[in-house]
Design a protein around this motif. Structure first.
Motif, short mmCIF file in Angstrom:
data_model
loop_
_atom_site.label_atom_id
_atom_site.label_comp_id
_atom_site.label_asym_id
_atom_site.label_seq_id
_atom_site.Cartn_x
_atom_site.Cartn_y
_atom_site.Cartn_z
N MET B 88 1.11 -1.08 0.12
CA MET B 88 0.35 0.21 -0.02
C MET B 88 0.62 1.02 -0.37
SD MET B 88 -2.85 1.29 0.34
CE MET B 88 -4.25 1.87 1.30
N TYR B 89 0.57 1.80 -0.74
CA TYR B 89 1.41 3.45 -1.27
C TYR B 89 0.52 4.67 -1.03
CZ TYR B 89 5.16 0.58 -3.35
OH TYR B 89 6.00 -0.36 -3.90
N LEU B 90 1.04 5.15 0.20
CA LEU B 90 0.72 6.10 0.54
C LEU B 90 1.01 7.99 0.46
CD1 LEU B 90 -0.30 4.68 4.37
CD2 LEU B 90 -2.23 5.85 3.03
N CYS B 91 0.87 8.52 0.01
CA CYS B 91 1.22 10.25 -0.45
C CYS B 91 0.71 10.86 0.79
CB CYS B 91 0.95 10.44 -1.71
SG CYS B 91 0.98 12.72 -2.37
N ALA B 92 1.54 11.80 1.61
CA ALA B 92 1.23 13.24 2.10
C ALA B 92 1.59 14.45 1.81
CB ALA B 92 1.17 12.95 3.72
N SER B 93 0.90 15.42 2.90
CA SER B 93 1.41 17.10 2.33
C SER B 93 1.36 17.23 3.80
CB SER B 93 0.71 17.86 1.73
OG SER B 93 -0.60 17.68 1.50
N SER B 94 2.36 18.30 3.83
CA SER B 94 2.29 19.48 5.03
C SER B 94 2.70 21.17 5.00
CB SER B 94 2.81 18.33 6.57
OG SER B 94 4.74 18.75 6.44
N LEU B 95 2.43 21.48 6.03
CA LEU B 95 2.53 22.62 5.88
C LEU B 95 4.19 23.18 6.89
CD1 LEU B 95 2.47 25.51 4.36
CD2 LEU B 95 0.68 26.40 6.17
N SER B 96 3.91 21.63 7.60
CA SER B 96 4.59 21.74 8.98
C SER B 96 5.48 20.59 9.27
CB SER B 96 4.19 23.70 10.22
OG SER B 96 3.51 22.65 10.77
N THR B 97 4.48 19.95 10.26
CA THR B 97 4.62 19.08 10.83
C THR B 97 3.34 17.54 10.68
OG1 THR B 97 4.10 19.79 13.21
CG2 THR B 97 6.54 19.54 13.16
N GLU B 98 2.22 18.17 10.77
CA GLU B 98 0.95 17.81 10.52
C GLU B 98 1.22 17.22 9.13
OE1 GLU B 98 -1.46 20.48 14.37
OE2 GLU B 98 -2.16 20.36 12.16
N GLN B 99 1.18 15.77 9.00
CA GLN B 99 1.19 15.40 7.70
C GLN B 99 -0.83 14.97 6.74
OE1 GLN B 99 3.86 12.19 6.78
NE2 GLN B 99 5.59 13.61 7.55
N PHE B 100 -1.18 15.51 6.34
CA PHE B 100 -2.45 14.49 5.20
C PHE B 100 -1.99 13.95 4.40
CE2 PHE B 100 -4.96 17.76 8.06
CZ PHE B 100 -4.03 18.76 8.72
N PHE B 101 -2.36 12.76 4.28
CA PHE B 101 -2.69 11.57 3.73
C PHE B 101 -3.70 11.53 2.92
CE2 PHE B 101 0.52 9.11 6.00
CZ PHE B 101 1.24 9.80 7.40
N GLY B 102 -3.48 11.18 1.54
CA GLY B 102 -4.09 10.23 0.41
C GLY B 102 -4.89 9.78 1.35
N PRO B 103 -5.85 8.77 -0.21
CA PRO B 103 -6.32 7.27 0.45
C PRO B 103 -5.87 6.70 0.38
CG PRO B 103 -6.68 8.74 -2.06
CD PRO B 103 -6.56 9.50 -1.30
N GLY B 104 -4.77 6.39 -0.41
CA GLY B 104 -3.50 4.94 -0.60
C GLY B 104 -3.92 4.60 -2.47
N THR B 105 -3.35 4.17 -2.61
CA THR B 105 -3.37 2.65 -3.98
C THR B 105 -2.23 2.06 -3.45
OG1 THR B 105 -2.54 4.97 -5.31
CG2 THR B 105 -1.80 2.53 -6.28
#
Lengths: 110, 110
Positions: B88-105
């Motif tokens: 399962m591959y997960l992408c995430a983005s953040s401005l500083s430390t809190e990461q927000f994830f995509g739904p996964g592939t």
């Protein structure tokens, strides 16, 4: 070595039976402690960030607390829809990377 | 709300194929991350990026490369897919430390 350990690996609760999940961390300089919820086949969903010992945050039936060595996720009167894997992660100073624990799989039965 | 999208929910590829996984975020976040998630091993960081055209290796970069030509888009490339990259591959983005994830592939390599 910086490390995050979660316990138990799995937890089965009856609906309404309160309990706590543990996240212990050994990191060189904690910048923040994060809790996520992950449903099967989906990406983690952000729940809380804790920054300093003594801090607490709440959301519905969930309350997260932080000490100098560990964090707890308290679940009060859980419902079946609270069933998920709960992930804990820490971030260190001078980096935006997170170190994840392997999660606690929670099942709540009606 | 932060939205992170991934190009595919499920993908099946053959050994030796070149595989592209794409991730797009709509919140103008500086940081983007690629993880893989395997049972019992938790989330492991493959690569991350702090800015356009910038990339840094995570904990398990072998067999992978990345591309970030635009701020909102971060691609993970498997140059020659192998069966041990089924995950399962997960992408995430953040401005500083809190990461927000995509739904996964969910990638399966046969």
């Amino acid at each position: 070595e910086d490390q995050v350990t979660q316990s138990p690996e799995a937890l089965r609760l009856q609906e309404g039976e309160s309990s706590s999940l543990n996240c212990s961390y050994t990191v060189s300089g904690l910048r923040g402690l994060f809790w996520y919820r992950q449903d099967p086949g989906k990406g983690p969903e952000f729940l809380f960030t804790l920054y300093s010992a003594g801090e607490e945050k709440e959301k519905e039936r969930l309350k997260a607390t932080l000490t100098k060595k560990e964090s707890f996720l308290h679940i009060t009167a859980p419902k079946p829809e609270d069933s998920a894997t709960y992930l804990c992660a820490s971030s260190l100073f001078n980096t935006d990377k997170l170190i994840f624990g392997t999660g606690t799989r929670l099942q709540v039965f009606p | 709300d932060v939205k992170v999208t991934q190009s595919s929910r499920y993908l099946v590829k053959r050994t030796g194929e070149k595989v592209f996984l794409e991730c797009v975020q709509d919140m103008d976040h500086e940081n983007m991350f690629w993880y893989r998630q395997d049972p019992g091993l938790g989330l492991r960081l493959i690569y991350f990026s702090y800015d356009v055209k910038m990339k840094e290796k995570g904990d398990i970069p072998e067999g992978y490369s990345v591309s970030r030509e635009k701020k909102e888009r971060f691609s993970l490339i498997l140059e020659s897919a192998s069966t041990n990259q089924t995950s399962m591959y997960l992408c995430a983005s953040s401005l500083s430390t809190e990461q927000f994830f995509g739904p996964g592939t969910r990638l399966t390599v046969l």
